[in-house]
Scaffold this active site. Structure first.
Site: not given
Ligand code: ADP
Length: 446
Positions: A116, A292, A336
């Site tokens: 990431k 994916r 879900r």
């Molecule tokens: P994963 O791949 O583990 O699902 P993500 O990077 O997609 O992680 O983040 C999952 C969730 O975490 C996001 O949908 C959001 O709700 C929260 N999140 C992630 N990064 C941030 C950020 N910089 N600020 C606020 N919330 C965040």
């Protein structure tokens, strides 16, 4: 076109893929662990191969067993679904070596996007706005302190190999940095075998809005509009909808263009999702790209009338895409349904399903692998069904969802149906006024 596809997954997504393959006249091979002997994906596929004991690492994550299964059944392609090996660069590479088409991203793409921190760097170079934070990885606590000060608290530290909300910590002040940095690193090491962390500004009360994209090998990419996945618990999605109640035509245009830019920058082939955080001023920031099919893909399928798995297979077989963007014509919501007890901190509730009644009627879609007598194994994800409604308006889609949820009977285990029923009646949700913080204040006893 492929003659036979091996589906390297289980549960509802394995069924979902097998169904489309049947419609396309493609033979299917299911693989299963001993815990899934009686699963529907085993019954629905043309052939089935047992690949090991229940533990994922010995079955659904075991590359050599899955490749052997493909070899002995003469499968010419593998569809990995989501989770398990769907974003595993090594698996994608081994498929290439064995001349089995991996219906997913190339190893290089997965390496670039699956990491990431790396992905953010690539996007920044491509001119896509990313969440402010560290330039790459944070290697020690001193660097963490400096970066946090520069970025400004609150910050969030995230595992570069992360997924499913694990290996993530919000830090409000410097004292909290060291203990959280250490515990998140440990958690990420245990979960992903990689403890490397990066840092971002913590965006307060954002929305999680993602754009579905499709790219082909001829350098074309298009978007299929957004999904709002802001209803989350512990960073895990519970409900998704499209269009987002927060969306404007202008924002969709800007986010769609950014997602296409992201796809073109990496010459993306296949279906993928570009995830953004959107703040209250409608600034949006790239978070990550999933290479994916996603759990929540059906809501997009319903509002634009498009089979995304079919598209994945067509693109993987070398067909060009039309290249035009798609916009929602309807409103769709997905709940879900997990075998978890919402009144007991969403504790998993595996076990045997007793009576089962599945809702139906106009505008209802149920993607599920359970049946009466089915035993939910404790070894895997607790999701047992995706209930999707589609209607002309958001209001109608919510009313339909409430009606469908109240018909749904799953006896023998606890499920999240009571939670969803309450959510559909919640005033704030009905107004579309929610962010990723919503669940922290949601009162289940309402
Ligand atoms: P994963 O791949 O583990 O699902 P993500 O990077 O997609 O992680 O983040 C999952 C969730 O975490 C996001 O949908 C959001 O709700 C929260 N999140 C992630 N990064 C941030 C950020 N910089 N600020 C606020 N919330 C965040």
């Amino acid at each position: 076109m492929f003659k036979k596809i091996l589906v390297a997954n289980r549960g509802e997504i394995a069924l979902r893929i097998i169904r489309t393959c049947k419609e396309m006249g493609i033979k299917t091979v299911a693989v299963y662990s001993t815990a899934d002997r009686d699963s529907l994906h085993v019954k629905f596929a043309d052939e089935a191969v047992c690949i090991g004991p229940p533990a994922s690492k010995d079955s659904y994550l075991n590359i050599s067993r899955i490749i052997s299964a493909a070899e002995i059944t003469n499968a010419d392609a593998i569809h990995p679904g989501y989770g398990f090996l769907s974003e595993n660069a090594k698996f994608s590479r081994i498929c290439q070596e064995y001349k089995i088409k991996f219906i997913g991203a190339s190893p290089e793409m997965i390496e670039g996007m699956g990491d990431k921190s790396n992905a953010k760097m690539t996007m920044r170079l491509a001119g896509v706005s990313v969440v402010p934070g560290s330039d790459g990885l944070i290697t020690d606590i001193e660097q963490a302190k400096i970066t946090a000060k520069e970025t400004g608290y609150p910050v969030i530290i995230k595992a570069t190999a992360g997924g499913g909300g694990r290996g993530m910590r919000i830090i409000w002040k410097e004292e909290e940095l060291l203990p959280n940095f250490e515990s998140a690193t440990k958690e990420a090491e245990a979960a992903f075998g990689n403890g490397a962390m990066y840092m971002e500004k913590y965006i307060e009360e954002p929305r999680h809005i993602e754009i579905q994209i499709v790219g082909d090998q001829f350098g074309k990419a298009c978007h299929l509009s957004e999904r709002d996945c802001s209803v989350q618990r512990r960073h895990q999605k519970l409900v998704e909808e499209t269009p987002s109640p927060f969306m404007t035509d202008e924002l969709r245009e800007r986010m769609g263009n950014a997602a296409i830019k992201a796809a073109l920058a990496v010459k993306y082939e296949g279906v993928g999702t570009v995830e953004f955080l959107v703040d209250k001023y409608r600034n949006f920031y790239f978070m990550e790209m999933n290479t994916r099919i996603q759990v929540e893909h059906p809501i997009t399928e319903e509002v634009i009338n498009y089979d995304l798995v079919r598209e994945q297979i067509l693109v993987a077989a070398g067909n060009p895409i039309s290249g035009k963007n798609y916009y929602p014509q309807m409103h769709a919501i997905e709940c879900r349904i997990n075998a978890e007890d919402p009144f007991n901190n969403f504790r998993p509730s595996p076990g045997k399903i007793g009576n089962l009644f599945t809702p139906g009627g106009h505008g209802i879609r149920v993607d599920s692998h359970i049946y009466s007598g089915y035993v939910i194994p404790p070894n895997y994800d607790s999701m047992v069904a995706k209930l999707i409604t589609v209607a002309q308006t958001r209001e109608e889609a919510i009313a339909k969802m409430h009606r469908a949820l109240s018909e749904y009977v799953i006896e023998g285990v606890k499920t999240t149906i009571p939670f969803h029923l309450r959510l559909m009646q919640n005033e704030q949700f009905k107004k579309g006024d929610y962010t990723t913080k919503f669940m922290e204040t949601f009162d289940l006893s309402e």
